[in-house]
Design a protein around this motif. Structure first.
Motif, PDB file in Angstrom:
ATOM      1  N   PHE A 541     -11.407  31.072  19.562  1.00 41.77           N
ATOM      2  CA  PHE A 541     -10.914  31.993  20.591  1.00 41.77           C
ATOM      3  C   PHE A 541      -9.407  31.908  20.773  1.00 41.77           C
ATOM      4  N   LEU A 542      -8.911  30.693  20.848  1.00 42.99           N
ATOM      5  CA  LEU A 542      -7.507  30.526  21.210  1.00 42.99           C
ATOM      6  C   LEU A 542      -6.582  30.406  20.009  1.00 42.99           C
ATOM      7  N   PHE A 543      -7.138  30.178  18.843  1.00 49.88           N
ATOM      8  CA  PHE A 543      -6.246  30.033  17.703  1.00 49.88           C
ATOM      9  C   PHE A 543      -6.528  31.055  16.606  1.00 49.88           C
ATOM     10  N   THR A 544      -7.722  31.012  16.053  1.00 49.46           N
ATOM     11  CA  THR A 544      -7.995  31.843  14.892  1.00 49.46           C
ATOM     12  C   THR A 544      -7.812  33.331  15.194  1.00 49.46           C
ATOM     13  N   LYS A 545      -8.409  33.763  16.280  1.00 50.37           N
ATOM     14  CA  LYS A 545      -8.309  35.181  16.621  1.00 50.37           C
ATOM     15  C   LYS A 545      -6.849  35.608  16.874  1.00 50.37           C
ATOM     16  N   PRO A 546      -6.107  34.906  17.739  1.00 54.77           N
ATOM     17  CA  PRO A 546      -4.711  35.313  17.947  1.00 54.77           C
ATOM     18  C   PRO A 546      -3.898  35.293  16.660  1.00 54.77           C
ATOM     19  N   VAL A 547      -4.106  34.257  15.844  1.00 58.43           N
ATOM     20  CA  VAL A 547      -3.352  34.185  14.591  1.00 58.43           C
ATOM     21  C   VAL A 547      -3.708  35.373  13.704  1.00 58.43           C
ATOM     22  N   MET A 548      -4.966  35.711  13.697  1.00 63.57           N
ATOM     23  CA  MET A 548      -5.414  36.861  12.903  1.00 63.57           C
ATOM     24  C   MET A 548      -4.698  38.127  13.372  1.00 63.57           C
ATOM     25  N   THR A 549      -4.578  38.279  14.691  1.00 67.92           N
ATOM     26  CA  THR A 549      -3.892  39.439  15.248  1.00 67.92           C
ATOM     27  C   THR A 549      -2.444  39.476  14.766  1.00 67.92           C
ATOM     28  N   LEU A 550      -1.807  38.314  14.815  1.00 66.59           N
ATOM     29  CA  LEU A 550      -0.405  38.242  14.373  1.00 66.59           C
ATOM     30  C   LEU A 550      -0.286  38.530  12.887  1.00 66.59           C
ATOM     31  N   VAL A 551      -1.183  37.939  12.148  1.00 67.11           N
ATOM     32  CA  VAL A 551      -1.134  38.058  10.698  1.00 67.11           C
ATOM     33  C   VAL A 551      -1.345  39.508  10.257  1.00 67.11           C
ATOM     34  N   ALA A 552      -2.153  40.217  11.039  1.00 65.98           N
ATOM     35  CA  ALA A 552      -2.432  41.612  10.696  1.00 65.98           C
ATOM     36  C   ALA A 552      -1.161  42.449  10.744  1.00 65.98           C
ATOM     37  N   ARG A 553      -0.132  41.929  11.401  1.00 68.47           N
ATOM     38  CA  ARG A 553       1.117  42.669  11.496  1.00 68.47           C
ATOM     39  C   ARG A 553       2.022  42.403  10.308  1.00 68.47           C
ATOM     40  N   THR A 554       1.692  41.377   9.540  1.00 68.97           N
ATOM     41  CA  THR A 554       2.555  41.080   8.402  1.00 68.97           C
ATOM     42  C   THR A 554       2.215  42.000   7.241  1.00 68.97           C
ATOM     43  N   LYS A 555       3.210  42.197   6.415  1.00 66.49           N
ATOM     44  CA  LYS A 555       3.038  43.139   5.330  1.00 66.49           C
ATOM     45  C   LYS A 555       2.038  42.615   4.305  1.00 66.49           C
ATOM     46  N   PHE A 556       2.149  41.322   4.048  1.00 68.47           N
ATOM     47  CA  PHE A 556       1.308  40.699   3.027  1.00 68.47           C
ATOM     48  C   PHE A 556      -0.175  40.995   3.279  1.00 68.47           C
ATOM     49  N   PHE A 557      -0.594  40.777   4.504  1.00 68.99           N
ATOM     50  CA  PHE A 557      -2.005  40.993   4.806  1.00 68.99           C
ATOM     51  C   PHE A 557      -2.316  42.460   5.062  1.00 68.99           C
ATOM     52  N   ALA A 558      -1.440  43.111   5.844  1.00 70.14           N
ATOM     53  CA  ALA A 558      -1.732  44.484   6.255  1.00 70.14           C
ATOM     54  C   ALA A 558      -1.776  45.428   5.063  1.00 70.14           C
ATOM     55  N   SER A 559      -0.956  45.130   4.062  1.00 69.94           N
ATOM     56  CA  SER A 559      -0.952  46.024   2.919  1.00 69.94           C
ATOM     57  C   SER A 559      -2.118  45.729   1.987  1.00 69.94           C
ATOM     58  N   GLY A 560      -2.850  44.707   2.317  1.00 69.01           N
ATOM     59  CA  GLY A 560      -3.998  44.378   1.486  1.00 69.01           C
ATOM     60  C   GLY A 560      -3.603  43.824   0.138  1.00 69.01           C
ATOM     61  N   HIS A 561      -2.612  42.965   0.152  1.00 68.88           N
ATOM     62  CA  HIS A 561      -2.169  42.313  -1.084  1.00 68.88           C
ATOM     63  C   HIS A 561      -3.385  41.684  -1.787  1.00 68.88           C
ATOM     64  N   PRO A 562      -3.424  41.769  -3.103  1.00 71.09           N
ATOM     65  CA  PRO A 562      -4.594  41.238  -3.826  1.00 71.09           C
ATOM     66  C   PRO A 562      -4.897  39.779  -3.479  1.00 71.09           C
ATOM     67  N   TRP A 563      -3.870  39.019  -3.113  1.00 72.68           N
ATOM     68  CA  TRP A 563      -4.120  37.621  -2.789  1.00 72.68           C
ATOM     69  C   TRP A 563      -4.357  37.376  -1.303  1.00 72.68           C
ATOM     70  N   SER A 564      -4.374  38.457  -0.559  1.00 74.64           N
ATOM     71  CA  SER A 564      -4.548  38.267   0.871  1.00 74.64           C
ATOM     72  C   SER A 564      -6.011  38.039   1.235  1.00 74.64           C
TER      73      SER A 564
END
Lengths: 595, 351
Positions: A541-564
């Motif tokens: 609740f307090l770590f994984t989910k918030p980090v996921m939210t933040l990470v979703a804003r990064t290009k690497f993950f949001a663009s669906g990089h093959p290694w993401s």
């Protein structure tokens, strides 16, 4: 659960991941700081890992006394055993009840196991001994000379025939010294002390009580023993807890002894003759109120054999004067009562009166009827664990844990790629929280990390990683729907959260039931499982989910990089739902990065 | 991995899938067979109860050059009872002697030290009264009973009673298989085993809950559509959560396997091994039962409901009508509101 309608903002702190992260960061810092401040930087190790002796006692259910196994008696027993083991000078020994009828005694390494077991397991170290001399607790202080009456008599000899006459030493008013009386009294039992103190003469000289005759008789074996005892008695300081504990230790029933005991608020010391009656001779005793006098008394009922012995000794004692008309009730080498006798008590019944409170009368009654302990115990198991082996086991456990963790990490990396890093960091956070909390609980509630607990912690890696998988799979499902990462992360959360909560609750329930119902080793395991399950929820609740939210804003993950690990193409995402209706059932791996 | 990813996608969309529900009687059969085997093994061979249940002593020695056979002989001679000797990864020995009581143990320890040429102080002695293991087992039964009642109540509230019943049957199934494996293989039953067995409770259900959660979600508005019967939806749910189930099981098994093979291999028998062995067997059984047994059982229970019977009738009627009109059954749905339940995936498979 229906898919949330478009545009509805899913619940959860979508916009404020920072706050949750701050909370968990503060918690981690606080716990770590607390750990260092309280100097508890490692979890307290259980007896199986640190080494030591663990003795499990089981209360014996005796016919007619079934109801004796109750909380009060168990707690009394714990108190007595605790005094016994810690009276040895053993530090940090733990005595606790386990379940309804078990007592676990954990004695850390460095203790004489044999001695500890004798201390703990013996139930009937209760003796009735005649009093030979009494003084207050300090070592041979002048005012300590106890007997106001000058008469002294050597008695307490088992061979004394009938109670009317004193067999040997004649009471003589001239033999006024306590020392003299002692010597004579002690000669009678003809029981050589195996180890006469080497410093006897020196000690005897220290005696301020006038004892000219003490050194006068020829030093036969008996005399030497008597002198030694006398010297020890003179030097004994019952106000010193260490001396107090040591005073009565190891005395054989058939030999005279010195002992300390409490008299009112002060400590007193005694020289006592050989035991005449022991705890097993008492059939029953209880504290009760005497309706006539309106005061608390202790009534005793002896066994047939006990009644004979008791009649004999009381007969002898009744003829004597203070303090030798008293018998001392000695429990574990300590005088717990010293009633005086005014007449021979025959018939197997007796009562002790005077100065009792309700509590003290009942306590004494309890002690008398059950021997030393309110219950009798049998040794269920004695476990000696050497530290080396404990270390070995811990090492094996830690190696296994590390390898297990590594395997999980590899699997996550291969399967989830970039996402795995979030999982791994979450696992790390979980590990830090678990470690610090365990360390703090060592001091807080006496939590000790035993081997099953280590096992529980390793098993918990799987539980913790399971929650990430549930969440990640949900996110991937959303991406397969054709959503971009940011909405996918938010939409996946309420559903994943539900699954995680329900399944964690089931795990926690199992751990809680195990913890409450079971005893000993199993409890440590259950506790660890429960703790890590709770922490799993906290971390997700307090770590994984918030980090996921933040990470979703990064290009690497949001663009669906093959290694993401979130590549829509790889996941087989299809274009947004409505527009794809008529494209049929074939997978539509068109570029679905942005709808 | 991309292949696995593809599979995940296909499973998710229902393009591929195994007909778990349709073939449930096959799996019931398999499970009944395993259960019968377990019960027979239990009846015939019984369990190899550890020393904790029989009473005795376990001595662990440091590294010694004496062979296992020699040590067994020495131990039996020293105690006059049967002894089991195992070599530990450390080069030491673990010597179990049943029937040795507290008093005799010190003598045996002394003799062992002399025979094995190791220091007496280095031998670790673990003495157990026969009631110790019994105590743990009794508590375990109590715990098992309490847990089952509580969890059925919880699942009945969180899901519904049919799922609670199915989960309970699956749980009993897992425990039976685990105990059966112990009886068949003759693994020693120790308090560690009991601990492991009790942990299966939570774990087996963890898996089942993940699958049920998917099923509950998938069947939420089931009566508002006429496309699928309950069993079809259930089957899609299982397939949809298959990757999740496999992953959670694999991840749960990895640390346990590490404990079992590394912890156990390093130290030989012991608490770590005992716990992880029963956990390993139970976890594997739990993963199997949540997919092959628990969900199909829910379907069997659910399809007895009048509402589900009516739904099945409507679905079949509709399909028949569509076929009669010569349309692809898929077309028939276009007129309808998109049912939310199936909106997540395309109907790839048809009957």
């Amino acid at each position: 659960m229906a898919a949330p309608k478009k545009g509805r903002r899913p619940t959860g702190a979508q916009g404020r991941p920072g706050r949750a992260l701050a909370i968990i960061l503060i918690a981690m810092v606080a716990l770590t700081a607390g750990m260092f401040i309280s100097k508890q930087t490692t979890p307290r190790l259980g007896i199986d890992l640190a080494g030591g002796t663990s003795i499990t006692l089981k209360a014996k259910s005796e016919p007619g006394k079934e109801s004796a196994i109750n909380e009060t008696n168990m707690n009394t027993a714990v108190g007595i055993i605790d005094r016994r083991v810690n009276g040895l000078g053993v530090s940090e020994a733990e005595v606790q009840t386990q379940g309804r009828d078990h007592i676990i005694v954990n004695i850390p390494k460095g203790t004489n196991e044999q001695q500890a077991r004798e201390q703990v397991g013996t139930t009937a170290q209760l003796y009735f001994r005649p009093v030979i001399a009494f003084a207050d607790g300090s070592p041979a202080a002048p005012e300590g000379t106890p007997s106001p009456s000058p008469s002294a008599s050597g008695s307490g000899a088992p061979k004394a025939g009938d109670g009317k006459t004193s067999p040997s030493a004649t009471p003589s008013s001239s033999a006024t010294s306590q020392g003299r009386a002692l010597s004579e009294a002690l000669k009678a039992p003809a029981a050589p002390t195996p180890s006469p103190s080497a410093s006897e003469s020196k000690k005897a000289d220290d005696t301020k009580a006038p004892s000219p005759s003490a050194s006068a008789p020829a030093p036969t074996g008996d005399e030497a023993a008597a002198a030694a005892l006398q010297a020890k008695f003179a030097a004994l300081d019952c106000n010193d807890p260490a001396q107090r504990a040591a005073a009565g230790q190891g005395a054989k029933p058939e030999e005279p002894m010195i002992a300390c005991g409490q008299r009112g608020d002060a400590w007193g010391k005694w020289v006592l003759g050989p035991a005449q009656v022991n705890g097993q001779d008492v059939k029953e005793a209880k504290g009760q109120i005497d309706p006539q006098r309106g005061q608390w008394i202790v009534t005793m009922q002896f066994t047939d054999k006990g009644a004979d012995k008791f009649a004999k000794i009381t007969g002898e004692l009744a003829t004597k004067q203070m303090p030798q008309n008293q018998f001392a009730i000695v429990l574990d080498g300590k005088v717990i009562s010293d009633p005086s006798v005014s007449q021979a008590l025959t018939g197997g019944n007796a009562e002790i009166s005077g100065g009792f409170t309700q509590q003290s009368a009942q306590d004494l009654g309890n002690m008398l009827s059950y021997g030393a302990l309110p219950l009798s115990f049998s040794e269920d198991s004695v476990t000696t664990v050497t530290a080396a082996l404990g270390g070995e086991q811990l090492k094996a456990g830690l190696i296994a844990g590390a390898i297990g963790l590594a395997l999980v990490v590899i699997y996550l990396l291969v399967y989830y790629r970039g996402l795995a890093f979030i999982a791994i960091v979450s696992l790390l956070v979980s590990a830090i929280l678990t470690y610090t909390i365990m360390s703090l609980l060592g001091k807080g509630i006496g939590f000790a990390l035993n081997l099953p607990a280590v096992c529980g912690a390793i098993v918990a890696i799987g539980i913790t990683a399971d929650s990430f998988i549930v969440y990640f799979e949900r996110i991937r499902d959303e991406i397969r729907e054709g959503r971009t990462l940011r909405p996918a992360v938010e939409r996946a959360w309420p559903r994943a959260r539900r699954t995680i909560l329900v399944s964690d609750f089931v795990s926690f329930l199992a751990a809680a039931v195990l913890f409450i119902v079971t005893v000993g080793k199993v409890q440590g395991f259950a506790f660890t499982l429960g703790l890590t399950t709770l922490l799993d929820v906290v971390v997700v609740f307090l770590f994984t989910k918030p980090v996921m939210t933040l990470v979703a804003r990064t290009k690497f993950f949001a663009s669906g990089h093959p290694w993401s690990g979130l590549d829509p193409k790889r996941l087989g995402a299809k274009p947004p739902l409505r527009r794809s209706r008529r494209t049929g059932s074939a997978p539509a791996p068109v570029d679905a990065k942005e709808a | 991995m991309s292949k696995l990813g593809d599979l995940g996608a296909k499973l998710y969309r229902g393009e591929v899938g195994y007909d778990f529900v349709g073939k449930r009687f096959l799996w019931y059969g398999v499970s009944i067979l395993i259960t019968i085997t377990a019960i027979v093994a239990l009846a015939v061979q019984g369990l190899n109860m550890g020393i904790e249940f029989k009473g005795g002593a376990v001595f662990t020695t440091p590294k010694t050059t004496v062979s296992v056979a020699k040590a067994t002989e020495a131990a039996e001679e020293a105690s006059g009872h049967d002894a089991i000797v195992q070599e530990l990864g450390t080069g030491g020995l673990r010597i179990q002697i049943s029937g040795v009581d507290t008093d005799a143990a010190t003598d045996v320890k002394k003799k062992l030290a002399a025979d094995l040429k190791v220091g007496e102080a280095d031998i670790n002695a673990d003495l157990v009264g026969p009631s110790w293991g019994e105590q743990i087992a009794n508590k375990a039964w109590t715990g098992l009973g309490i847990f089952m009642v509580l969890v059925v109540i919880y699942l009945a509230i969180a899901f519904e009673w049919r799922m609670a019943v199915a989960a309970l049957i699956a749980l009993i199934h897992d425990l039976t298989i685990t105990v059966g494996v112990y009886a068949l293989v003759g693994f020693e039953v120790t308090p560690g085993t009991v601990i492991g067995l009790l942990t299966i409770l939570g774990y087996s259900l963890y898996d089942t809950v993940v699958v049920f959660d998917g099923l509950k979600e998938g069947s939420k508005d089931i009566t508002k559509q006429t496309r699928y019967t309950y069993s079809e939806i259930a089957n899609r749910s299982i397939n949809g959560t298959l990757v999740r189930s496999i992953n959670t099981t694999v991840v749960a098994l990895l640390p346990v396997a590490a404990l079992l093979f590394i912890g156990g291999g390093f130290l030989g028998a012991g608490m770590l091994n005992d716990i992880s062995l029963s956990l390993f067997v139970g976890l594997a059984a739990g993963a199997y039962s949540s997919i092959f047994i628990a969900t199909p059982l829910v379907v069997d229970l659910k399809e007895r409901e009048p509402a589900m019977k009516a739904l099945k009738k409507r679905v079949l009627a509709k399909r028949a009508a569509a076929v009669a009109k010569g349309e692809s059954p898929d077309e028939a749905y276009e007129a309808e509101d998109e049912p939310q339940v199936v909106a997540q995936g395309r109907p790839g498979r048809r009957r």
